[in-house]
Design a protein around this motif. Sequence first.
Motif, PDB file in Angstrom:
ATOM      1  N   GLU A  14       0.969  -1.372   0.057  1.00 56.04           N
ATOM      2  CA  GLU A  14       0.075  -0.103   0.005  1.00 56.04           C
ATOM      3  C   GLU A  14       0.854   1.146   0.017  1.00 56.04           C
ATOM      4  O   GLU A  14       2.075   1.236   0.266  1.00 56.04           O
ATOM      5  CB  GLU A  14      -0.851   0.016   1.209  1.00 56.04           C
ATOM      6  N   GLU A  15       0.344   2.286  -0.282  1.00 49.10           N
ATOM      7  CA  GLU A  15       0.962   3.484  -0.107  1.00 49.10           C
ATOM      8  C   GLU A  15       1.455   3.970   1.139  1.00 49.10           C
ATOM      9  O   GLU A  15       0.757   3.819   2.113  1.00 49.10           O
ATOM     10  CB  GLU A  15       0.313   4.833  -0.597  1.00 49.10           C
ATOM     11  N   GLN A  16       2.679   4.343   1.431  1.00 46.09           N
ATOM     12  CA  GLN A  16       3.275   4.479   2.429  1.00 46.09           C
ATOM     13  C   GLN A  16       3.841   5.812   2.702  1.00 46.09           C
ATOM     14  O   GLN A  16       4.263   6.501   1.677  1.00 46.09           O
ATOM     15  CB  GLN A  16       4.245   3.562   3.248  1.00 46.09           C
ATOM     16  N   THR A  17       4.040   6.566   3.860  1.00 48.58           N
ATOM     17  CA  THR A  17       5.110   7.585   3.914  1.00 48.58           C
ATOM     18  C   THR A  17       6.480   7.266   4.244  1.00 48.58           C
ATOM     19  O   THR A  17       6.815   6.570   5.189  1.00 48.58           O
ATOM     20  CB  THR A  17       4.684   8.833   4.850  1.00 48.58           C
ATOM     21  N   PHE A  18       7.335   7.580   3.331  1.00 51.39           N
ATOM     22  CA  PHE A  18       8.945   7.202   3.006  1.00 51.39           C
ATOM     23  C   PHE A  18       9.807   8.312   3.493  1.00 51.39           C
ATOM     24  O   PHE A  18       9.253   9.366   3.380  1.00 51.39           O
ATOM     25  CB  PHE A  18       9.480   6.850   1.500  1.00 51.39           C
ATOM     26  N   TYR A  19      10.562   8.182   4.390  1.00 49.02           N
ATOM     27  CA  TYR A  19      11.558   9.204   5.000  1.00 49.02           C
ATOM     28  C   TYR A  19      12.999   9.154   4.359  1.00 49.02           C
ATOM     29  O   TYR A  19      13.171   8.059   4.165  1.00 49.02           O
ATOM     30  CB  TYR A  19      11.401   8.945   6.413  1.00 49.02           C
ATOM     31  N   ARG A  20      13.481  10.351   4.235  1.00 45.97           N
ATOM     32  CA  ARG A  20      14.683  10.553   3.519  1.00 45.97           C
ATOM     33  C   ARG A  20      15.933  10.066   4.643  1.00 45.97           C
ATOM     34  O   ARG A  20      15.839  10.426   5.600  1.00 45.97           O
ATOM     35  CB  ARG A  20      15.187  11.786   3.211  1.00 45.97           C
ATOM     36  N   ALA A  21      16.537   8.877   4.258  1.00 41.85           N
ATOM     37  CA  ALA A  21      17.647   8.573   5.074  1.00 41.85           C
ATOM     38  C   ALA A  21      19.136   9.050   4.789  1.00 41.85           C
ATOM     39  O   ALA A  21      19.909   9.333   5.553  1.00 41.85           O
ATOM     40  CB  ALA A  21      17.753   6.950   4.694  1.00 41.85           C
ATOM     41  N   ALA A  22      19.091   9.386   3.304  1.00 40.94           N
ATOM     42  CA  ALA A  22      20.506  10.181   2.986  1.00 40.94           C
ATOM     43  C   ALA A  22      20.440  10.712   1.836  1.00 40.94           C
ATOM     44  O   ALA A  22      19.512  10.605   0.950  1.00 40.94           O
ATOM     45  CB  ALA A  22      21.778   9.106   2.982  1.00 40.94           C
ATOM     46  N   ALA A  23      21.310  11.922   1.589  1.00 42.14           N
ATOM     47  CA  ALA A  23      21.236  12.409   0.031  1.00 42.14           C
ATOM     48  C   ALA A  23      22.762  12.792  -0.039  1.00 42.14           C
ATOM     49  O   ALA A  23      23.621  13.281   0.835  1.00 42.14           O
ATOM     50  CB  ALA A  23      20.469  13.642   0.173  1.00 42.14           C
ATOM     51  N   THR A  24      23.290  12.641  -1.287  1.00 40.46           N
ATOM     52  CA  THR A  24      24.618  12.953  -1.710  1.00 40.46           C
ATOM     53  C   THR A  24      24.612  13.389  -3.065  1.00 40.46           C
ATOM     54  O   THR A  24      23.716  12.963  -4.092  1.00 40.46           O
ATOM     55  CB  THR A  24      25.436  11.599  -1.796  1.00 40.46           C
ATOM     56  N   ASN A  25      25.320  14.339  -3.349  1.00 41.62           N
ATOM     57  CA  ASN A  25      25.411  14.927  -4.834  1.00 41.62           C
ATOM     58  C   ASN A  25      26.373  13.992  -5.706  1.00 41.62           C
ATOM     59  O   ASN A  25      27.554  13.928  -5.203  1.00 41.62           O
ATOM     60  CB  ASN A  25      26.038  16.394  -4.749  1.00 41.62           C
ATOM     61  N   LEU A  26      26.104  13.706  -6.568  1.00 40.27           N
ATOM     62  CA  LEU A  26      26.654  12.720  -7.605  1.00 40.27           C
ATOM     63  C   LEU A  26      26.913  13.540  -9.204  1.00 40.27           C
ATOM     64  O   LEU A  26      26.282  14.651  -9.262  1.00 40.27           O
ATOM     65  CB  LEU A  26      26.224  11.394  -7.804  1.00 40.27           C
ATOM     66  N   HIS A  27      27.871  12.864  -9.925  1.00 42.65           N
ATOM     67  CA  HIS A  27      27.886  13.525 -11.218  1.00 42.65           C
ATOM     68  C   HIS A  27      26.648  13.481 -12.156  1.00 42.65           C
ATOM     69  O   HIS A  27      26.278  14.226 -13.081  1.00 42.65           O
ATOM     70  CB  HIS A  27      29.049  12.995 -11.933  1.00 42.65           C
ATOM     71  N   LEU A  28      25.741  12.658 -11.698  1.00 40.06           N
ATOM     72  CA  LEU A  28      24.430  12.303 -12.216  1.00 40.06           C
ATOM     73  C   LEU A  28      23.378  13.461 -11.808  1.00 40.06           C
ATOM     74  O   LEU A  28      22.384  13.246 -12.235  1.00 40.06           O
ATOM     75  CB  LEU A  28      24.125  10.943 -12.181  1.00 40.06           C
ATOM     76  N   GLY A  29      23.625  13.750 -10.634  1.00 36.43           N
ATOM     77  CA  GLY A  29      22.544  14.608  -9.680  1.00 36.43           C
ATOM     78  C   GLY A  29      22.556  14.371  -8.385  1.00 36.43           C
ATOM     79  O   GLY A  29      23.399  13.555  -7.615  1.00 36.43           O
ATOM     80  N   LEU A  30      21.593  14.595  -7.773  1.00 33.52           N
ATOM     81  CA  LEU A  30      21.231  14.282  -6.374  1.00 33.52           C
ATOM     82  C   LEU A  30      20.647  12.755  -6.036  1.00 33.52           C
ATOM     83  O   LEU A  30      19.631  12.529  -6.610  1.00 33.52           O
ATOM     84  CB  LEU A  30      20.122  15.214  -5.604  1.00 33.52           C
ATOM     85  N   LYS A  31      21.506  11.998  -5.526  1.00 34.51           N
ATOM     86  CA  LYS A  31      21.212  10.764  -5.059  1.00 34.51           C
ATOM     87  C   LYS A  31      20.450  10.770  -3.761  1.00 34.51           C
ATOM     88  O   LYS A  31      21.221  11.347  -2.577  1.00 34.51           O
ATOM     89  CB  LYS A  31      22.412   9.734  -4.856  1.00 34.51           C
ATOM     90  N   THR A  32      19.213  10.152  -3.520  1.00 34.84           N
ATOM     91  CA  THR A  32      18.707  10.216  -2.343  1.00 34.84           C
ATOM     92  C   THR A  32      18.191   8.858  -2.108  1.00 34.84           C
ATOM     93  O   THR A  32      17.557   8.154  -2.835  1.00 34.84           O
ATOM     94  CB  THR A  32      17.161  11.354  -2.465  1.00 34.84           C
ATOM     95  N   LYS A  33      18.423   8.340  -0.946  1.00 37.87           N
ATOM     96  CA  LYS A  33      17.797   7.152  -0.204  1.00 37.87           C
ATOM     97  C   LYS A  33      16.739   7.301   0.481  1.00 37.87           C
ATOM     98  O   LYS A  33      16.516   8.223   1.504  1.00 37.87           O
ATOM     99  CB  LYS A  33      19.064   6.493   0.502  1.00 37.87           C
ATOM    100  N   TRP A  34      15.634   6.594   0.197  1.00 35.64           N
ATOM    101  CA  TRP A  34      14.304   6.592   1.133  1.00 35.64           C
ATOM    102  C   TRP A  34      14.084   5.337   1.621  1.00 35.64           C
ATOM    103  O   TRP A  34      14.344   4.308   1.266  1.00 35.64           O
ATOM    104  CB  TRP A  34      13.236   6.883   0.054  1.00 35.64           C
TER     105      TRP A  34
END
Length: 55
Positions: A14-34
Amino acid sequence: MATELEHDCPECEEEQTFYRAAATNLHLGLKTKWYCPECDYGFVRVNGDIDSSTA
């Protein structure tokens, strides 16, 4: 950047509220872990275009 994201969770089935665990800038753009606090399922998005949950 938002710290919460509404997204379908394949573990909870089902649909859930995910929370951001980490974020890092890469050469491809912003990498975000949820993660889902209900079941600990996680996925990665890069620059909002690449999403590991659809793989």
